[in-house]
Design a protein around this motif. Structure first.
Motif, short mmCIF file in Angstrom:
data_model
loop_
_atom_site.label_atom_id
_atom_site.label_comp_id
_atom_site.label_asym_id
_atom_site.label_seq_id
_atom_site.Cartn_x
_atom_site.Cartn_y
_atom_site.Cartn_z
N MET A 60 0.84 -1.20 0.00
CA MET A 60 0.00 0.00 0.00
C MET A 60 0.88 1.25 0.00
O MET A 60 1.88 1.30 0.72
N GLU A 61 0.50 2.25 -0.80
CA GLU A 61 1.32 3.47 -0.86
C GLU A 61 1.11 4.31 0.40
O GLU A 61 -0.02 4.54 0.83
N LYS A 62 2.23 4.74 0.99
CA LYS A 62 2.14 5.57 2.19
C LYS A 62 2.07 7.02 1.75
O LYS A 62 2.93 7.49 1.00
N ILE A 63 1.05 7.75 2.14
CA ILE A 63 0.93 9.14 1.68
C ILE A 63 1.18 10.17 2.78
O ILE A 63 1.26 11.35 2.53
N PHE A 64 1.32 9.72 4.01
CA PHE A 64 1.58 10.68 5.10
C PHE A 64 2.48 9.99 6.13
O PHE A 64 2.15 8.91 6.61
N ALA A 65 3.61 10.58 6.40
CA ALA A 65 4.54 9.95 7.35
C ALA A 65 5.33 11.03 8.06
O ALA A 65 5.37 12.18 7.65
N ARG A 66 5.97 10.62 9.13
CA ARG A 66 6.85 11.54 9.87
C ARG A 66 8.05 11.89 8.99
O ARG A 66 8.64 11.00 8.38
N PRO A 67 8.39 13.18 8.86
CA PRO A 67 9.57 13.51 8.06
C PRO A 67 10.81 12.82 8.62
O PRO A 67 10.92 12.62 9.84
N LYS A 68 11.74 12.47 7.73
CA LYS A 68 12.96 11.76 8.14
C LYS A 68 13.75 12.60 9.13
O LYS A 68 14.36 12.08 10.06
N SER A 69 13.74 13.91 8.94
CA SER A 69 14.56 14.77 9.80
C SER A 69 13.84 15.22 11.08
O SER A 69 14.36 16.06 11.81
N LEU A 70 12.66 14.64 11.34
CA LEU A 70 11.95 14.91 12.60
C LEU A 70 12.06 13.65 13.47
O LEU A 70 11.58 12.58 13.10
N LYS A 71 12.73 13.80 14.62
CA LYS A 71 12.96 12.64 15.48
C LYS A 71 11.65 12.06 16.01
O LYS A 71 10.67 12.79 16.14
N LYS A 72 11.70 10.78 16.36
CA LYS A 72 10.50 10.13 16.93
C LYS A 72 10.43 10.49 18.41
O LYS A 72 10.71 9.67 19.28
N ALA A 73 10.08 11.72 18.70
CA ALA A 73 9.98 12.17 20.09
C ALA A 73 8.62 12.82 20.27
O ALA A 73 8.02 13.29 19.31
N VAL A 74 8.15 12.84 21.50
CA VAL A 74 6.86 13.48 21.79
C VAL A 74 7.13 14.96 22.11
O VAL A 74 7.91 15.27 23.00
N PHE A 75 6.48 15.85 21.38
CA PHE A 75 6.67 17.28 21.63
C PHE A 75 6.24 17.65 23.05
O PHE A 75 5.24 17.14 23.55
N HIS A 76 6.97 18.57 23.66
CA HIS A 76 6.58 19.04 25.00
C HIS A 76 5.65 20.24 24.91
O HIS A 76 5.23 20.79 25.92
N TYR A 77 5.32 20.68 23.69
CA TYR A 77 4.53 21.91 23.54
C TYR A 77 3.09 21.72 24.00
O TYR A 77 2.55 20.62 23.98
N CYS A 78 2.44 22.84 24.37
CA CYS A 78 1.03 22.80 24.79
C CYS A 78 0.16 22.41 23.58
O CYS A 78 0.54 22.68 22.44
N PRO A 79 -1.02 21.84 23.83
CA PRO A 79 -1.93 21.55 22.72
C PRO A 79 -2.25 22.85 21.96
O PRO A 79 -2.52 23.88 22.58
N GLY A 80 -2.20 22.79 20.65
CA GLY A 80 -2.54 23.96 19.83
C GLY A 80 -1.38 24.92 19.60
O GLY A 80 -1.53 25.90 18.88
N CYS A 81 -0.23 24.63 20.18
CA CYS A 81 0.94 25.52 20.00
C CYS A 81 1.45 25.45 18.56
O CYS A 81 1.50 24.39 17.96
N GLY A 82 1.87 26.62 18.05
CA GLY A 82 2.36 26.66 16.67
C GLY A 82 3.77 26.15 16.49
O GLY A 82 4.18 25.84 15.37
N HIS A 83 4.54 26.03 17.58
CA HIS A 83 5.93 25.58 17.43
C HIS A 83 6.00 24.19 16.78
O HIS A 83 6.85 23.94 15.93
N SER A 84 5.10 23.29 17.22
CA SER A 84 5.19 21.93 16.69
C SER A 84 4.90 21.90 15.19
O SER A 84 5.55 21.16 14.44
#
Ligand SMILES: Cc1ncc(C[n+]2csc(CCOP(=O)(O)OP(=O)(O)O)c2C)c(N)n1
Ligand code: SF4
Length: 252
Positions: free
Chosen positions: A1-25
């Protein structure tokens, strides 16, 4: 199956500490998408600031060199001059770039340093508790302007992008927002164009990103996204402010 949405390679597999709705993420993610699309992960070097994005090095899977508050342009200048083949970007809040770092930023821009600033304007000092920033709009209540910012006493909202557009060393400046799918797409295109300007050796480029801070604005995420459209972008209009490339911005 073709994958059409994935985590960018240069974005680490980490959970953001930002608040919900924050623009930084969102800004992190689209920057990483651009890094992947341009194939520059191995030569991109980011300079994160103190501020809510102080831990950006936990998220970007590229080399990162933390700077002191406001000193991003100076640190980035050193890196870029030492490693001219690298793609250097600062990531700076409005407290950082438009207050304590005004001098470094203005002179790096005026020297035409061949680097890119990603300037996150959320109109407050986010990390330290929502104090008034130079970008805070008139009438807005913050912890240090409890009666609403008054120009006579606290100065007027500063428009760094327009100021930086005046100096000869800047090649491309655009103001975007990350408050809707359409605006996020435009923001990504602007970041890509700014990086391409640097790859072509054109000088200092900057993308100002109007970014929600629901926590300090004391709004829900949805209210904060609407507030960018209805209030903030009236003071800080979106669009290309300077473009010396001669090519039409594909962000518009
Ligand atoms: C030299 C120095 N002065 C002050 C501080 C305290 N400080 C840390 S983050 C910050 C404000 C951050 O606001 P902004 O740059 O707008 O980023 P945001 O948190 O909103 O993303 C301040 C004043 C510091 N770390 N270093
Ligand atoms: S305080 Fe504001 S800028 Fe900081 S993480 Fe929360 S929403 Fe984002």
């Amino acid at each position: 199956m073709e994958k059409i949405f994935a985590r960018p390679k240069s974005l680490k597999k980490a959970v953001f500490h930002y608040c919900p709705g924050c623009g930084h993420s969102i800004a992190h993610r689209i920057t990483c998408e651009v890094i992947d699309e341009l194939g520059i992960q191995d030569r991109a070097i980011g300079v994160p600031p103190p501020g809510c994005s102080v831990f950006a090095y936990y998220y970007f899977d590229v080399d990162m060199v933390e700077s002191a508050h406001g000193r991003g342009a100076a640190v980035a200048t050193g890196i870029k001059r030492a490693y001219p083949e690298s793609l250097v970007f600062t990531y700076q809040g409005d407290g950082d770039l438009s207050a304590i770092g005004t001098t470094e930023t203005l002179h790096a821009a005026n020297r035409g340093e061949n680097l890119t600033a990603l300037f996150i304007n959320n109109a407050v000092y986010g990390m330290t508790g929502g104090q008034m920033a130079p970008t805070t709009m008139l009438g807005i209540k913050t912890t240090t302007s409890p009666f609403g910012r008054e120009g006579k006493y606290e100065g007027y909202p500063i428009k760094m992008s327009e100021i930086l557009a005046q100096v000869q060393g800047t090649c491309y400046i655009e103001r975007v927002a990350v408050n809707s799918p359409a605006n996020i797409r435009k923001a990504k295109k602007a970041i890509k164009k700014a990086f391409q300007c640097q790859m072509e050796g054109r000088g200092y480029s900057l993308v100002e990103i109007l970014s929600p801070c629901p926590t300090n604005w004391k709004m829900s995420a949805i209210e904060s996204w609407k507030w960018i459209d209805n209030v903030m972008s009236k003071e800080f209009p979106l669009g290309v402010i300077k473009d010396t490339t001669g090519s039409k911005s594909d962000a518009n």
